[in-house]
Design a protein around this motif. Structure first.
Motif, PDB file in Angstrom:
ATOM      1  N   VAL A 199     -10.803  17.674  -8.708  1.00 36.84           N
ATOM      2  CA  VAL A 199      -9.733  18.378  -9.430  1.00 36.84           C
ATOM      3  C   VAL A 199      -8.608  17.399  -9.773  1.00 36.84           C
ATOM      4  CG1 VAL A 199      -7.955  20.162  -9.195  1.00 36.84           C
ATOM      5  CG2 VAL A 199     -10.290  20.626  -8.437  1.00 36.84           C
ATOM      6  N   THR A 200      -8.254  16.532  -8.808  1.00 33.96           N
ATOM      7  CA  THR A 200      -7.174  15.570  -9.042  1.00 33.96           C
ATOM      8  C   THR A 200      -7.554  14.598 -10.161  1.00 33.96           C
ATOM      9  OG1 THR A 200      -6.754  15.716  -6.680  1.00 33.96           O
ATOM     10  CG2 THR A 200      -5.588  13.989  -7.869  1.00 33.96           C
TER      11      THR A 200
ATOM     12  N   ARG B 289      -3.044  11.640 -18.450  1.00 36.97           N
ATOM     13  CA  ARG B 289      -3.176  10.430 -19.266  1.00 36.97           C
ATOM     14  C   ARG B 289      -3.278  10.772 -20.757  1.00 36.97           C
ATOM     15  NH1 ARG B 289      -4.866   5.041 -18.419  1.00 36.97           N
ATOM     16  NH2 ARG B 289      -5.457   5.267 -16.249  1.00 36.97           N
ATOM     17  N   LEU B 290      -3.970  11.875 -21.046  1.00 40.31           N
ATOM     18  CA  LEU B 290      -4.163  12.253 -22.451  1.00 40.31           C
ATOM     19  C   LEU B 290      -2.934  12.917 -23.045  1.00 40.31           C
ATOM     20  CD1 LEU B 290      -7.812  13.635 -22.252  1.00 40.31           C
ATOM     21  CD2 LEU B 290      -7.067  11.627 -23.528  1.00 40.31           C
ATOM     22  N   THR B 291      -2.141  13.575 -22.203  1.00 38.88           N
ATOM     23  CA  THR B 291      -1.022  14.347 -22.746  1.00 38.88           C
ATOM     24  C   THR B 291       0.303  13.585 -22.668  1.00 38.88           C
ATOM     25  OG1 THR B 291      -0.883  15.462 -20.613  1.00 38.88           O
ATOM     26  CG2 THR B 291      -2.008  16.635 -22.380  1.00 38.88           C
ATOM     27  N   HIS B 292       0.467  12.734 -21.664  1.00 38.47           N
ATOM     28  CA  HIS B 292       1.723  11.998 -21.524  1.00 38.47           C
ATOM     29  C   HIS B 292       1.783  10.918 -22.601  1.00 38.47           C
ATOM     30  CE1 HIS B 292       4.796   9.442 -19.784  1.00 38.47           C
ATOM     31  NE2 HIS B 292       5.104  10.432 -18.964  1.00 38.47           N
TER      32      HIS B 292
ATOM     33  N   PRO C 284       6.434  10.974 -10.091  1.00 36.06           N
ATOM     34  CA  PRO C 284       5.843  11.433  -8.821  1.00 36.06           C
ATOM     35  C   PRO C 284       4.390  11.893  -8.966  1.00 36.06           C
ATOM     36  CG  PRO C 284       7.495  12.988  -9.619  1.00 36.06           C
ATOM     37  CD  PRO C 284       7.601  11.769 -10.471  1.00 36.06           C
ATOM     38  N   PHE C 285       4.078  12.510 -10.096  1.00 30.57           N
ATOM     39  CA  PHE C 285       2.708  13.024 -10.273  1.00 30.57           C
ATOM     40  C   PHE C 285       1.683  11.889 -10.238  1.00 30.57           C
ATOM     41  CE2 PHE C 285      -0.900  13.964 -13.019  1.00 30.57           C
ATOM     42  CZ  PHE C 285      -1.403  15.081 -12.360  1.00 30.57           C
ATOM     43  N   THR C 286       1.973  10.818 -10.957  1.00 30.57           N
ATOM     44  CA  THR C 286       1.031   9.699 -11.006  1.00 30.57           C
ATOM     45  C   THR C 286       0.837   9.096  -9.620  1.00 30.57           C
ATOM     46  OG1 THR C 286       1.916   9.241 -13.189  1.00 30.57           O
ATOM     47  CG2 THR C 286       0.544   7.536 -12.217  1.00 30.57           C
ATOM     48  N   VAL C 287       1.942   8.951  -8.870  1.00 28.17           N
ATOM     49  CA  VAL C 287       1.858   8.330  -7.551  1.00 28.17           C
ATOM     50  C   VAL C 287       1.085   9.232  -6.582  1.00 28.17           C
ATOM     51  CG1 VAL C 287       3.200   7.528  -5.585  1.00 28.17           C
ATOM     52  CG2 VAL C 287       3.959   6.994  -7.899  1.00 28.17           C
ATOM     53  N   VAL C 288       1.478  10.501  -6.508  1.00 26.29           N
ATOM     54  CA  VAL C 288       0.834  11.418  -5.549  1.00 26.29           C
ATOM     55  C   VAL C 288      -0.639  11.622  -5.927  1.00 26.29           C
ATOM     56  CG1 VAL C 288       0.827  13.772  -4.642  1.00 26.29           C
ATOM     57  CG2 VAL C 288       2.983  12.565  -4.924  1.00 26.29           C
ATOM     58  N   GLY C 289      -0.870  11.873  -7.210  1.00 24.86           N
ATOM     59  CA  GLY C 289      -2.247  12.066  -7.672  1.00 24.86           C
ATOM     60  C   GLY C 289      -3.099  10.844  -7.384  1.00 24.86           C
TER      61      GLY C 289
ATOM     62  N   THR D  86       0.838  -1.200   0.000  1.00 22.32           N
ATOM     63  CA  THR D  86       0.000   0.000   0.000  1.00 22.32           C
ATOM     64  C   THR D  86       0.877   1.256   0.000  1.00 22.32           C
ATOM     65  OG1 THR D  86      -1.609  -1.256   1.247  1.00 22.32           O
ATOM     66  CG2 THR D  86      -1.967   1.094   1.171  1.00 22.32           C
ATOM     67  N   ALA D  87       2.082   1.130   0.572  1.00 19.82           N
ATOM     68  CA  ALA D  87       3.003   2.274   0.602  1.00 19.82           C
ATOM     69  C   ALA D  87       3.669   2.415  -0.769  1.00 19.82           C
ATOM     70  CB  ALA D  87       4.053   2.049   1.687  1.00 19.82           C
ATOM     71  N   PRO D  88       3.976   3.638  -1.168  1.00 17.63           N
ATOM     72  CA  PRO D  88       4.558   3.823  -2.505  1.00 17.63           C
ATOM     73  C   PRO D  88       5.956   3.228  -2.596  1.00 17.63           C
ATOM     74  CG  PRO D  88       4.544   5.892  -1.293  1.00 17.63           C
ATOM     75  CD  PRO D  88       3.826   4.908  -0.448  1.00 17.63           C
ATOM     76  N   GLU D  89       6.246   2.719  -3.740  1.00 14.72           N
ATOM     77  CA  GLU D  89       7.549   2.116  -3.969  1.00 14.72           C
ATOM     78  C   GLU D  89       8.490   3.223  -4.466  1.00 14.72           C
ATOM     79  OE1 GLU D  89      10.418   0.347  -6.637  1.00 14.72           O
ATOM     80  OE2 GLU D  89       8.433   0.615  -7.548  1.00 14.72           O
ATOM     81  N   GLY D  90       9.676   3.282  -3.861  1.00  9.27           N
ATOM     82  CA  GLY D  90      10.594   4.400  -4.099  1.00  9.27           C
ATOM     83  C   GLY D  90      10.887   4.660  -5.569  1.00  9.27           C
ATOM     84  N   GLY D  91      11.185   3.604  -6.297  1.00  6.27           N
ATOM     85  CA  GLY D  91      11.593   3.757  -7.694  1.00  6.27           C
ATOM     86  C   GLY D  91      10.523   4.421  -8.551  1.00  6.27           C
ATOM     87  N   SER D  92       9.293   3.919  -8.435  1.00  3.93           N
ATOM     88  CA  SER D  92       8.240   4.486  -9.292  1.00  3.93           C
ATOM     89  C   SER D  92       7.896   5.911  -8.868  1.00  3.93           C
ATOM     90  CB  SER D  92       6.992   3.597  -9.280  1.00  3.93           C
ATOM     91  OG  SER D  92       6.613   3.297  -7.978  1.00  3.93           O
ATOM     92  N   PHE D  93       8.079   6.200  -7.579  1.00  3.37           N
ATOM     93  CA  PHE D  93       7.824   7.573  -7.135  1.00  3.37           C
ATOM     94  C   PHE D  93       8.807   8.523  -7.808  1.00  3.37           C
ATOM     95  CE2 PHE D  93       8.466  11.137  -4.219  1.00  3.37           C
ATOM     96  CZ  PHE D  93       7.172  11.613  -4.170  1.00  3.37           C
ATOM     97  N   LYS D  94      10.083   8.103  -7.871  1.00  5.84           N
ATOM     98  CA  LYS D  94      11.100   8.962  -8.501  1.00  5.84           C
ATOM     99  C   LYS D  94      10.815   9.138  -9.985  1.00  5.84           C
ATOM    100  CE  LYS D  94      15.025   8.294  -5.506  1.00  5.84           C
ATOM    101  NZ  LYS D  94      15.865   7.151  -5.196  1.00  5.84           N
ATOM    102  N   ARG D  95      10.357   8.067 -10.629  1.00  7.48           N
ATOM    103  CA  ARG D  95      10.122   8.131 -12.071  1.00  7.48           C
ATOM    104  C   ARG D  95       8.890   8.951 -12.420  1.00  7.48           C
ATOM    105  NH1 ARG D  95      11.858   2.928 -11.728  1.00  7.48           N
ATOM    106  NH2 ARG D  95       9.742   2.129 -11.545  1.00  7.48           N
TER     107      ARG D  95
END
Lengths: 220, 368
Positions: free
Chosen positions: A125-126, A134-137, A73-78, A62-71
């Motif tokens: 908003v999120t 998703r549409l722009t990346h 961050p917007f997707t993880v935090v959002g 359930t906790a974020p995995e460090g690697g994907s957060f670095k790659r």
């Protein structure tokens, strides 16, 4: 005058019954067909316990995995913001607890509705920002199919209509309340047959990963 | 007759003074009307001036499929009050419930009022109109529909008083045996103001009439044809128990701890969130109280089809049916179907395993 009251009565009467039937039966079929299928017996000697590792993995994943957060961050935090916001709006808003009580006969304390209101606004908003991303990346866009947009829509609509209903931004009120209930019914009907099922299957998947690693005596 | 004619030519100011209303009392009423209609205080002198000079408008009151509750609400409102005197000041030329004993003379009075005040009189209607069969409701041998159409033809405006006249009300409730409709569904070529409520608040109807007397026009209306000034906000938004709703504190029964502490009545079926009316601010019985204040949830009586909105004691958003029992059945069905699906999967797997042919190295060698 066939009015908004007729509409509200339908969505909260026959409409809700239909949605509840499809949701409950669909979810149970999908879960049971996985669980009953089982796995081949493992005759190797276990090198560790399954239970503890399985439960632990339910939490640790359930906790974020460090690697994907670095790659990304917007997707993880959002992702965290809207998941938590969605669950808070769903389970801690007082009228929702009333509904759950009337269906399941269990209840718990809610939180102040103005707080839920603020959290819902952030969630909406999120969700819009996530869709925009998703549409722009280019990579996300390439990986997204029709089902991704459909599940986004049926998740977004209950939040939006709920917000409109709470603030009574559409007249008359029974219409907007009916639209809100209808949007949730749409979510319930599509839930068992789309990736929305992850809300239940994540438990099986994480448990299995953790338990399998635990049995082999490795870290999951 | 001479006295009557003198009365007719009197202005509202003269009439009120004659009935012993002081200037102070009159201005107080004007200030209250201004604040009720959400007008700035600077409008008070203008209202006073306009009302002072206003001539008696002729009012024809038609009662159709109704229970007389609306008339009761208005005539037995808090008397004696300036609102009542305003009412007295109106030339109520025809009121079939009040004049029932007069028979043909009352009908003659209606026709005379229509003739003398062509294009200027106000028609107030309470009750719905049956369309299924004109015989369901007739007055002096004239069907409700015919009387409404005839009377409204020369009117300046129509005020539909009460939920029956405004939206069909109880007669219109499912299955609507008389084919009852609202005034607004018949009258399309005249301004119709809906003053809904079962019954409506007396000050709201005097407020509408005061607006007409002051500005010579009808107030701004909402999507359902109700005056915005009185029906612009929901009961829920103006309810003094709202903080308890926001905190999640609810009365569970009518005599529990929560009920005694004045907590929110949402769980007891209060329809405040869907109901637009001035009860929470105008209150009833001379501002004594209103339903929620007296401990009962709002029934939603000023909304269309409130009779059909399920039980009065069920919360609005919650389905009426026995969901717990239904959920039990559905879970049972789900488990049964899931077991079948699981068994099918197992048999598919077993069949696949049975069909599996083992290939040995020797077999592969032979082929190559």
């Amino acid at each position: 005058m066939s009015t908004s009251i007729d509409f509200l009565l339908w969505v909260r009467g026959p409409g809700f019954d239909i949605a509840l039937f499809i949701f409950v039966v669909g979810v149970l079929i999908r879960l049971l067909e996985v669980v009953i299928l089982g796995r081949k017996p493992d005759y190797s000697e276990p090198r560790g316990a399954e239970l503890g590792a399985g439960l632990l993995t339910l939490v640790t994943r359930t906790a974020p995995e460090g690697g994907s957060f670095k790659r990304s961050p917007f997707t993880v935090v959002g992702g965290y913001i809207w998941h938590i916001g969605f669950l808070v709006s769903l389970f801690l808003f007082v009228p929702h607890i009333e509904l759950i009580d009337s269906v399941l006969g269990i209840r718990w304390p809610g939180i102040a509705s103005n707080l839920v209101d603020a959290i819902s606004a952030v969630t909406i908003v999120t969700l819009v920002a996530m869709l925009f991303s998703r549409l722009t990346h280019p990579v996300k866009r390439f990986l997204s199919g029709p089902e991704d947009y459909l599940t986004w829509l049926v998740t977004f609509l209950p939040m939006l209509t709920g917000y409109l209903a709470y603030h009574r931004m559409i007249d008359p009120y029974p219409l907007v309340l009916g639209l809100h209930i209808l949007s949730v019914e749409l979510l319930m009907v599509l839930f068992p047959f789309t990736k929305l099922m992850h809300a239940f299957t994540f438990i099986i998947a994480r448990w299995y990963n953790g338990a399998m690693a635990g049995r082999r005596g490795v870290q999951s | 007759m001479a006295d009557d004619r003198k009365k007719l030519s009197m202005t509202l100011g003269e009439s009120l003074r004659q009935q012993g209303v002081s200037r102070r009392g009159f201005l107080k009423y004007c200030a209250a009307t201004a604040s009720m209609m959400a007008l700035p205080p600077t409008m008070v002198p203008a209202i006073a001036q306009a009302l002072e000079k206003a001539k008696r408008p002729s009012v024809i009151w038609l009662s159709f499929q109704e229970c007389t509750g609306c008339t009761e609400s208005l005539t037995r409102s808090h008397s004696p009050s300036v609102e009542n005197l305003i009412f007295d000041h109106i030339s109520l030329d025809y009121h079939h419930t009040l004049q029932v004993a007069s028979g043909d003379a009352a009908e003659a009075a209606r026709e005379a009022a229509m003739h003398e005040n062509e294009g200027k009189y106000i028609v107030v209607v309470d009750g719905s109109i049956p369309l299924a069969n004109p015989g369901y409701s007739a007055i002096a041998g004239i069907s409700n529909l015919q009387m409404l159409e005839e009377t409204v033809a020369g009117a300046a405006a129509v005020v539909a008083v009460g939920s029956c006249a405004a939206f069909g009300g109880l007669p219109h409730a499912n299955p609507n045996p008389t084919g009852a409709v609202s005034v607004g569904e018949i009258i399309k070529d005249k301004p119709v103001v809906n003053v809904s409520g079962c019954p409506p608040i007396p000050t709201v109807i005097t407020g509408v009439l005061a607006h007409f007397l002051t500005f010579g026009s009808l107030p701004e209306l909402d999507a359902l044809g109700r005056p915005m000034v009185f029906f612009g906000q929901s009961i829920h938004d103006r309810c003094y128990r709202r903080p308890f709703y926001d905190k999640g504190l609810f009365a569970e029964t009518f005599d529990d701890e929560g009920a005694r502490k004045g907590w929110c009545l949402f769980r007891l079926g209060c329809k405040g969130p869907m109901t637009y009316n001035a009860c929470a601010t105008a209150k009833w019985n001379q501002g004594t109280s209103w339903p929620v204040e007296s401990g009962h949830g709002c029934l939603g009586c000023s909304e269309p089809d409130f009779w059909d909105a399920g039980g009065f004691y069920n919360a609005l958003s919650i389905p009426d049916s026995d969901l717990t029992r239904k959920t039990g059945y559905v879970v049972g069905a789900g488990v049964a179907l899931g077991a079948v699906a699981g068994a099918l999967n197992r048999s598919t797997r077993a069949k696949a395993a049975a069909k599996h042919e083992t290939v040995t190295i020797e077999d592969l060698d032979k082929k190559s």
